[in-house]
Scaffold this active site. Structure first.
Site, PDB file in Angstrom:
ATOM      1  N   ASP A   1     -20.248   3.027 -18.726  1.00 26.58           N
ATOM      2  CA  ASP A   1     -21.163   4.163 -18.570  1.00 26.58           C
ATOM      3  C   ASP A   1     -20.573   4.986 -17.426  1.00 26.58           C
ATOM      4  O   ASP A   1     -20.545   4.531 -16.275  1.00 26.58           O
ATOM      5  CB  ASP A   1     -22.568   3.650 -18.222  1.00 26.58           C
ATOM      6  CG  ASP A   1     -23.538   4.798 -17.920  1.00 26.58           C
ATOM      7  OD1 ASP A   1     -23.097   5.958 -17.806  1.00 26.58           O
ATOM      8  OD2 ASP A   1     -24.744   4.516 -17.785  1.00 26.58           O
ATOM      9  N   VAL A   2     -20.100   6.179 -17.738  1.00 27.55           N
ATOM     10  CA  VAL A   2     -19.357   6.943 -16.720  1.00 27.55           C
ATOM     11  C   VAL A   2     -20.214   7.351 -15.523  1.00 27.55           C
ATOM     12  O   VAL A   2     -19.677   7.767 -14.498  1.00 27.55           O
ATOM     13  CB  VAL A   2     -18.676   8.195 -17.326  1.00 27.55           C
ATOM     14  CG1 VAL A   2     -17.607   7.804 -18.328  1.00 27.55           C
ATOM     15  CG2 VAL A   2     -19.689   9.171 -17.936  1.00 27.55           C
TER      16      VAL A   2
ATOM     17  N   TYR B   1     -25.077  22.714 -19.651  1.00 27.06           N
ATOM     18  CA  TYR B   1     -23.773  22.326 -20.213  1.00 27.06           C
ATOM     19  C   TYR B   1     -22.678  23.207 -19.612  1.00 27.06           C
ATOM     20  O   TYR B   1     -21.645  22.705 -19.155  1.00 27.06           O
ATOM     21  CB  TYR B   1     -23.805  22.444 -21.740  1.00 27.06           C
ATOM     22  CG  TYR B   1     -22.554  21.919 -22.420  1.00 27.06           C
ATOM     23  CD1 TYR B   1     -22.343  20.548 -22.576  1.00 27.06           C
ATOM     24  CD2 TYR B   1     -21.589  22.796 -22.914  1.00 27.06           C
ATOM     25  CE1 TYR B   1     -21.201  20.062 -23.201  1.00 27.06           C
ATOM     26  CE2 TYR B   1     -20.445  22.316 -23.542  1.00 27.06           C
ATOM     27  CZ  TYR B   1     -20.258  20.951 -23.678  1.00 27.06           C
ATOM     28  OH  TYR B   1     -19.122  20.479 -24.292  1.00 27.06           O
TER      29      TYR B   1
HETATM   30  N1  LIG Z   1     -17.231  18.922 -30.128  1.00 26.61           N
HETATM   31  C1  LIG Z   1     -17.088  20.083 -29.526  1.00 26.61           C
HETATM   32  O1  LIG Z   1     -17.247  21.150 -30.144  1.00 26.61           O
HETATM   33  C2  LIG Z   1     -16.711  20.134 -28.070  1.00 26.61           C
HETATM   34  C3  LIG Z   1     -16.363  21.378 -27.534  1.00 26.61           C
HETATM   35  C4  LIG Z   1     -16.010  21.467 -26.203  1.00 26.61           C
HETATM   36  C5  LIG Z   1     -16.007  20.327 -25.409  1.00 26.61           C
HETATM   37  N2  LIG Z   1     -16.359  19.138 -25.943  1.00 26.61           N
HETATM   38  C6  LIG Z   1     -16.350  17.980 -25.055  1.00 26.61           C
HETATM   39  O2  LIG Z   1     -15.503  16.988 -25.574  1.00 26.61           O
HETATM   40  C7  LIG Z   1     -15.960  15.695 -25.167  1.00 26.61           C
HETATM   41  C8  LIG Z   1     -16.086  14.791 -26.381  1.00 26.61           C
HETATM   42  O3  LIG Z   1     -17.032  15.384 -27.264  1.00 26.61           O
HETATM   43  P1  LIG Z   1     -17.194  14.933 -28.794  1.00 26.61           P
HETATM   44  O4  LIG Z   1     -17.458  16.169 -29.544  1.00 26.61           O
HETATM   45  O5  LIG Z   1     -16.107  14.035 -29.192  1.00 26.61           O
HETATM   46  O6  LIG Z   1     -18.583  14.141 -28.677  1.00 26.61           O
HETATM   47  P2  LIG Z   1     -19.131  12.814 -29.405  1.00 26.61           P
HETATM   48  O7  LIG Z   1     -20.602  12.868 -29.196  1.00 26.61           O
HETATM   49  O8  LIG Z   1     -18.593  12.705 -30.775  1.00 26.61           O
HETATM   50  O9  LIG Z   1     -18.511  11.641 -28.515  1.00 26.61           O
HETATM   51  C9  LIG Z   1     -18.898  11.479 -27.181  1.00 26.61           C
HETATM   52  C10 LIG Z   1     -18.747  10.012 -26.814  1.00 26.61           C
HETATM   53  O10 LIG Z   1     -19.139   9.896 -25.430  1.00 26.61           O
HETATM   54  C11 LIG Z   1     -19.926   8.717 -25.311  1.00 26.61           C
HETATM   55  N3  LIG Z   1     -20.780   8.803 -24.126  1.00 26.61           N
HETATM   56  C12 LIG Z   1     -21.909   9.538 -23.964  1.00 26.61           C
HETATM   57  N4  LIG Z   1     -22.419   9.298 -22.741  1.00 26.61           N
HETATM   58  C13 LIG Z   1     -21.611   8.414 -22.136  1.00 26.61           C
HETATM   59  C14 LIG Z   1     -21.616   7.780 -20.866  1.00 26.61           C
HETATM   60  N5  LIG Z   1     -22.594   7.995 -19.980  1.00 26.61           N
HETATM   61  N6  LIG Z   1     -20.600   6.942 -20.565  1.00 26.61           N
HETATM   62  C15 LIG Z   1     -19.616   6.694 -21.465  1.00 26.61           C
HETATM   63  N7  LIG Z   1     -19.578   7.239 -22.689  1.00 26.61           N
HETATM   64  C16 LIG Z   1     -20.573   8.089 -23.008  1.00 26.61           C
HETATM   65  C17 LIG Z   1     -20.711   8.628 -26.611  1.00 26.61           C
HETATM   66  O11 LIG Z   1     -21.206   7.319 -26.850  1.00 26.61           O
HETATM   67  C18 LIG Z   1     -19.673   9.081 -27.624  1.00 26.61           C
HETATM   68  O12 LIG Z   1     -18.933   7.987 -28.146  1.00 26.61           O
HETATM   69  C19 LIG Z   1     -17.278  15.934 -24.420  1.00 26.61           C
HETATM   70  O13 LIG Z   1     -17.027  15.965 -23.028  1.00 26.61           O
HETATM   71  C20 LIG Z   1     -17.690  17.303 -24.916  1.00 26.61           C
HETATM   72  O14 LIG Z   1     -18.525  17.971 -24.009  1.00 26.61           O
HETATM   73  C21 LIG Z   1     -16.708  19.005 -27.259  1.00 26.61           C
END
Ligand SMILES: NC(=O)c1ccc[n+]([C@@H]2O[C@H](COP(=O)([O-])OP(=O)(O)OC[C@H]3O[C@@H](n4cnc5c(N)ncnc54)[C@H](O)[C@@H]3O)[C@@H](O)[C@H]2O)c1
Length: 258
Positions: free
Chosen positions: A64-65, A157
Site C-alpha cells: 500500500d503506497v 486529481y
Molecule cells: N488510465 C489513464 O487514462 C491514465 C491517464 C493518466 C495517468 N494515469 C495514471 O497511471 C497510473 C496507473 O493507472 P491505470 O489506468 O493503470 O489504473 P488502474 O486502476 O488500472 O491500476 C491502478 C493500480 O493501482 C493499485 N492501487 C490503488 N491504490 C493503491 C495503493 N494505495 N497502493 C498500491 N497500489 C494501489 C490498484 O489496485 C491497481 O492495480 C495512475 O497513477 C493513474 O493516475 C492513468
C-alpha cells in the site's frame, strides 16, 4: 541478444492492473527482474505468475503506497530476493472526478495520500536502496492532468498529479547535486484504455457518449494502450536515457500540445 534492461531489478507499484501491469511485463521482457507491488495482493500474484510463466523473473508483494512500513518492507524484499534495486516505477494511483465544490476534505486527503504521498515515500525509500546499488532510475507516473487543468479529471486529481510533476523535478535536481547517480523523470499519459479509465467512463450517466467524447479529445483520434506507456517507461528505466533527468515525457496522443 541482451535485453534493454538486462540485469536490472525493478519495482513497479500498482502493477496488478493497467499501465503498471503492462510496464512490469515490458521490463521483464527486456530482461529485468520485476517486483509487482499492489494493494490487491491476489491480483499482484496473478500478474507475477503470468510473467514467471514466460520464464522471466517476478515476485509479487502487498504494497500500500500510503504505508511507510509497507515501503520499507517492499524495498527490503526486493533487495533480499533479487539482490538490489535499480528501477522504481511509482505508478499506483487513483482517479476521482468529483468537482471541487462537492469534494470532502477527507477524500481530498485520500487522493493526495495515494497519488502524491505514495510517490514521496517511494522516492525516499527507493533512493536509499539505489544508493546501495550505485545508482538507479525512478519513473513517476503523473498525467496530462499534472500539466494542464482538466475539469473532467477534477481538482484533487490535477492537484496531486501536478505535485508529482514538481516533486520529480526537485528530486532530480537534489539527486544530481548529491552525485547519487539516481535519475528521476515523470511520464504523463493522456487517456489510456485501462480499468481506471473504464471505471471513470462507467460512472457517467451516458457512458458511450462519454467514451466517444474523451476519445475525440485526443488529437490522434484514439485512446492510448497500456503498452504505449510501458515503452516510455522502458526507455527511462534503461541506460539509453542516462543523460535524461527531471524530464516530463508526455505520452498523450497530442492532448497537452494545444
Ligand atoms: N488510465 C489513464 O487514462 C491514465 C491517464 C493518466 C495517468 N494515469 C495514471 O497511471 C497510473 C496507473 O493507472 P491505470 O489506468 O493503470 O489504473 P488502474 O486502476 O488500472 O491500476 C491502478 C493500480 O493501482 C493499485 N492501487 C490503488 N491504490 C493503491 C495503493 N494505495 N497502493 C498500491 N497500489 C494501489 C490498484 O489496485 C491497481 O492495480 C495512475 O497513477 C493513474 O493516475 C492513468
Amino acid at each position: 541478444m541482451a535485453g534493454r534492461v538486462a540485469g536490472k531489478v525493478a519495482l513497479v507499484t500498482g502493477a496488478a492492473s493497467g499501465l503498471g501491469k503492462a510496464t512490469a511485463e515490458r521490463l521483464a521482457e527486456e530482461g529485468a527482474a520485476v517486483v509487482i507491488g499492489d494493494i490487491r495482493v491476489e491480483a499482484a500474484q496473478e500478474a507475477a505468475a503470468a510473467i514467471s510463466a514466460h520464464g522471466q523473473r517476478a515476485q509479487a508483494l502487498k504494497l500500500d503506497v500510503t504505508s511507510e512500513a509497507d515501503w520499507i518492507a517492499a524495498v527490503a524484499a526486493a533487495e533480499q530476493t533479487f539482490g538490489k534495486l535499480d528501477v522504481l516505477v511509482n505508478n499506483a494511483g487513483t482517479a476521482d472526478g468529483t468537482w471541487v465544490h462537492k469534494l470532502t476534505l477527507e477524500r481530498w486527503r485520500q487522493i493526495h495520500a495515494i497519488n502524491l504521498d505514495g510517490v514521496f515515500l517511494g522516492i525516499k525509500y527507493g533512493a536509499e536502496a539505489m544508493k546501495r546499488a550505485g545508482g538507479g532510475s525512478i519513473v513517476n507516473i503523473s498525467s496530462v492532468a499534472g500539466i494542464v487543468g482538466i475539469a473532467e479529471a477534477a481538482s484533487a486529481y490535477c492537484s496531486s498529479k501536478g505535485g508529482v510533476t514538481q516533486l520529480t523535478k526537485a528530486t532530480a535536481l537534489e539527486f544530481a547535486l548529491l552525485k547519487t547517480n539516481i535519475r528521476v523523470n515523470s511520464v504523463h499519459p493522456g487517456y489510456m484504455d485501462t480499468p481506471m479509465l473504464q471505471g471513470v467512463i462507467a460512472a457517467y450517466r451516458e457512458p458511450e457518449e462519454a467514451r466517444a467524447r474523451l476519445t475525440a479529445s485526443e488529437p490522434l483520434g484514439h485512446l492510448g494502450e497500456p503498452r504505449d506507456i510501458a515503452n516510455a517507461v522502458l526507455y527511462l528505466a534503461s541506460d539509453e536515457s542516462k543523460f535524461v533527468t527531471g524530464a516530463q515525457m508526455v505520452v498523450d496522443g497530442g492532448f497537452a500540445a494545444r
